[in-house]
Design a protein around this motif. Structure first.
Motif, mmCIF file in Angstrom:
data_model
loop_
_atom_site.group_PDB
_atom_site.id
_atom_site.type_symbol
_atom_site.label_atom_id
_atom_site.label_comp_id
_atom_site.label_asym_id
_atom_site.label_seq_id
_atom_site.Cartn_x
_atom_site.Cartn_y
_atom_site.Cartn_z
ATOM 1 N N GLY A 69 0.799 -1.221 0.000
ATOM 2 C CA GLY A 69 0.000 0.000 0.000
ATOM 3 C C GLY A 69 0.830 1.267 0.000
ATOM 4 N N LEU A 70 2.011 1.223 0.621
ATOM 5 C CA LEU A 70 2.834 2.427 0.748
ATOM 6 C C LEU A 70 3.897 2.543 -0.334
ATOM 7 C CD1 LEU A 70 3.380 2.492 4.631
ATOM 8 C CD2 LEU A 70 1.733 3.836 3.311
ATOM 9 N N LEU A 71 4.410 1.398 -0.815
ATOM 10 C CA LEU A 71 5.563 1.447 -1.732
ATOM 11 C C LEU A 71 5.383 0.652 -3.030
ATOM 12 C CD1 LEU A 71 8.417 1.118 0.913
ATOM 13 C CD2 LEU A 71 7.859 3.157 -0.407
ATOM 14 N N GLY A 72 4.332 -0.152 -3.139
ATOM 15 C CA GLY A 72 4.086 -0.829 -4.405
ATOM 16 C C GLY A 72 4.389 -2.316 -4.397
ATOM 17 N N PRO A 73 4.123 -2.991 -5.541
ATOM 18 C CA PRO A 73 4.170 -4.464 -5.606
ATOM 19 C C PRO A 73 5.549 -5.078 -5.424
ATOM 20 C CG PRO A 73 3.793 -3.494 -7.789
ATOM 21 C CD PRO A 73 3.657 -2.390 -6.797
ATOM 22 N N TYR A 74 6.626 -4.394 -5.820
ATOM 23 C CA TYR A 74 7.962 -4.979 -5.643
ATOM 24 C C TYR A 74 8.307 -5.107 -4.166
ATOM 25 C CZ TYR A 74 8.600 -4.331 -10.663
ATOM 26 O OH TYR A 74 8.456 -4.406 -12.030
ATOM 27 N N ILE A 100 14.619 -3.984 5.709
ATOM 28 C CA ILE A 100 13.405 -3.574 4.982
ATOM 29 C C ILE A 100 12.617 -2.491 5.722
ATOM 30 C CG2 ILE A 100 11.145 -4.386 4.171
ATOM 31 C CD1 ILE A 100 12.507 -6.942 3.212
ATOM 32 N N PRO A 101 12.342 -2.622 7.041
ATOM 33 C CA PRO A 101 11.615 -1.536 7.723
ATOM 34 C C PRO A 101 12.353 -0.201 7.686
ATOM 35 C CG PRO A 101 11.573 -3.523 9.049
ATOM 36 C CD PRO A 101 12.527 -3.780 7.923
ATOM 37 N N ALA A 102 13.687 -0.217 7.883
ATOM 38 C CA ALA A 102 14.452 1.038 7.890
ATOM 39 C C ALA A 102 14.437 1.697 6.510
ATOM 40 C CB ALA A 102 15.891 0.768 8.345
ATOM 41 N N LEU A 103 14.655 0.907 5.453
ATOM 42 C CA LEU A 103 14.619 1.452 4.088
ATOM 43 C C LEU A 103 13.219 1.934 3.722
ATOM 44 C CD1 LEU A 103 16.705 -0.748 1.617
ATOM 45 C CD2 LEU A 103 16.920 1.701 2.041
ATOM 46 N N ALA A 104 12.210 1.156 4.092
ATOM 47 C CA ALA A 104 10.825 1.524 3.775
ATOM 48 C C ALA A 104 10.448 2.859 4.415
ATOM 49 C CB ALA A 104 9.870 0.418 4.240
ATOM 50 N N HIS A 105 10.868 3.074 5.665
ATOM 51 C CA HIS A 105 10.545 4.328 6.357
ATOM 52 C C HIS A 105 11.182 5.514 5.642
ATOM 53 C CE1 HIS A 105 10.652 7.433 9.516
ATOM 54 N NE2 HIS A 105 9.540 6.853 9.945
ATOM 55 N N ILE A 106 12.443 5.353 5.206
ATOM 56 C CA ILE A 106 13.122 6.436 4.476
ATOM 57 C C ILE A 106 12.362 6.773 3.202
ATOM 58 C CG2 ILE A 106 15.202 7.016 3.160
ATOM 59 C CD1 ILE A 106 16.807 5.315 5.192
ATOM 60 N N LEU A 107 11.942 5.746 2.450
ATOM 61 C CA LEU A 107 11.295 5.976 1.161
ATOM 62 C C LEU A 107 9.874 6.524 1.302
ATOM 63 C CD1 LEU A 107 12.553 2.820 -0.778
ATOM 64 C CD2 LEU A 107 13.306 5.193 -1.048
#
Length: 490
Positions: free
Chosen positions: A133-138, A397-404
């Motif tokens: 929902g936040l960053l897409g299918p990949y 993954i959580p740390a990178l996702a939060h940045i993006l």
């Protein structure tokens, strides 16, 4: 009114009325303790329907430390006392931070969806859906692959631990046979609908772990240092980084964080629960591992289960039995998100019958059972899972996702959750996240992956796949077999 019928949907909150992420919705915001309406006391509600802050704390603390408690002394023998203590504290706070990030991203995702009018009454949100929902299918694919594989092997580890522990009470059956038996027992977790229904189990599980931890510490101190005890660790880089990744695994138990949050009446209150759980877990892991290493030293290098070095008595048998029950609970914790994913794949997630869902879930248990029989390596498998799976699932993954997610000014301005009071700057948060990504990628996945796989392959070479009784004491050789037969006289 709390539902009383046997067949119950896996709903977001286990209540008749749906409550939003902040605890406000169709049901009145009447506090954590009285959600579900009704007003009258119900034993089923008390034992079965848990969604308070305390329920989440018990779930996090109970899930964070189970069989790994028995392998931490083994890790201390690989790391040495100082590194063992410092790395526990370091990874404990690192894990608490990334659990906080996951909770922030969950709240962001759910608040956006609720503004769009999406209902989660009959749907349990999972981590891969938050990423989607936040960053897409990949990102969804990456989250799904790492999370499911980690949870699969997390369940495998619980089965191995059950067989390893019961062997110290009853060694008439080998560990592989015990794995068959406990695989059948753990399959009964298919009947527990969701994390909302783990209230009494989480409470009991933490009590059992607390007893076991303090038993290990006190028994080691009473037993005293063994004759000629040596504390030479760390001696080899392979052993050092294997031990370090086992500790990384210890504080990476939040592959189920989103599911625990979703079971709460007010998920937005989750923010600091994992940190509070970690602080309590320190009181269990640090004294027990340090005392065992002080007492047995290098002997632990060949005993990845701490029970194997302690004298057999009623106290040890009680600890073994309590850990067995807790490992059954932890198996359910690790498997339940896998059950949810499988239900969504086959279209059974919103089915109201417990029995239909239980039948649909059974195929998940079979590969777990099989893998536990192939790789019965208690201890080394923790490190391999920590390096190759936990490093990404829980930290990177959580740390990178939060940045993006919050890389743009508009996303930061409209954020459902602002930076915490102790780090109010977005830049500061991004720098912490970047440090975590680099550190875990290099030290956890890189060096830890190399060390744990070298150690894992060594176990396969030594004991073989499908090992019948991993690290079991060898039976005594008969006296007649020890001396060579006399030569015949001619």
């Amino acid at each position: 009114m709390v539902r009383e019928q046997g067949d119950e949907a896996i709903v977001a909150d286990g209540k008749e009325d749906e409550v939003g992420v902040m605890g406000i919705g169709a049901a009145a915001d009447g506090g954590d303790e009285h959600h579900g309406g009704g007003g009258g006391f119900s034993m089923k509600s008390f034992l079965w329907h848990g969604g308070s802050v305390w329920d989440a704390w018990f779930s996090c603390a109970s899930n964070q430390v189970a069989q790994v408690l028995l392998t931490l002394p083994y890790s201390f023998s690989q790391l040495g006392m100082l590194s063992g203590i410092l790395l526990q504290i370091f990874y404990g706070f690192l894990g608490s931070w990334t659990a906080y990030l996951i909770s922030v991203l969950y709240v962001e995702y759910r608040s956006r969806k609720e503004k769009e009018g999406v209902s989660f009454k009959n749907h349990v949100i999972q981590w891969f859906e938050v990423l989607d929902g936040l960053l897409g299918p990949y990102w969804k694919a990456a989250g799904l692959a790492f999370n499911c594989t980690f949870l699969l092997f997390g369940s495998v580890i619980q089965l191995i631990a059950c067989a390893s522990n019961i062997y110290y009470i009853n060694d008439r059956l080998d560990k592989r046979t015990w794995t068959y038996i406990f695989g059948a027992c753990c399959a009964t977790t298919v009947f527990i609908p969701s994390f909302h229904n783990y209230r009494i189990w989480s409470f009991l599980g933490l009590g059992m772990t607390t007893y076991t931890a303090w038993y290990l510490a006190i028994a080691a101190l009473i037993n005293g240092q063994v004759q000629g005890v040596a504390h030479t660790g760390p001696t080899k880089l392979v052993l050092y980084f294997t031990g370090a990744t086992n500790i990384l695994y210890t504080f990476g138990g939040h592959a189920v964080t989103v599911e625990i949050m979703h079971a709460m009446w007010k998920p937005a209150k989750f923010k600091y629960i994992y940190l509070m759980a970690t602080l309590y877990v320190f009181t269990l892991t640090l004294p027990s591992a340090a005392a065992m290493y002080w007492a047995f030293g290098d002997e632990l290098l060949n005993h990845s289960n701490a029970f194997s070095l302690l004298p057999k008595n009623a106290w040890r048998d009680a600890a073994v039995i309590l850990m067995l029950i807790h490992q059954f609970i932890t198996f359910g914790f690790a498997c339940t998100p896998l059950y949810f994913v499988w239900e969504k794949v086959i279209g059974m997630h919103d089915t109201k019958s417990i029995f239909k869902r239980a039948l649909a879930r059974l195929p998940i248990v079979v590969p777990i059972w099989f893998l536990a029989i192939i790789f019965p390596f208690f201890g080394p498998i923790n490190s391999a899972v920590g390096a190759l799976l936990v490093s990404f699932t829980v930290y990177i993954i959580p740390a990178l996702a939060h940045i993006l997610v919050y890389r743009t000014a508009s996303a930061r301005n409209n954020a459902a959750e602002k930076p915490p009071f102790f780090l109010p700057s977005w830049t500061g948060m991004f720098l912490v996240n970047l440090f975590i990504v680099v550190w875990v990628l290099v030290v956890g996945f890189g060096l830890g992956g190399w060390a744990s796989m070298v150690n894992f392959v060594k176990q396969i070479d030594t004991f073989g796949l499908f090992a019948k009784c991993y690290q079991c004491p060898k039976p005594p050789v008969p006296v007649a077999a020890q001396s060579p037969a006399p030569l015949p006289h001619h």
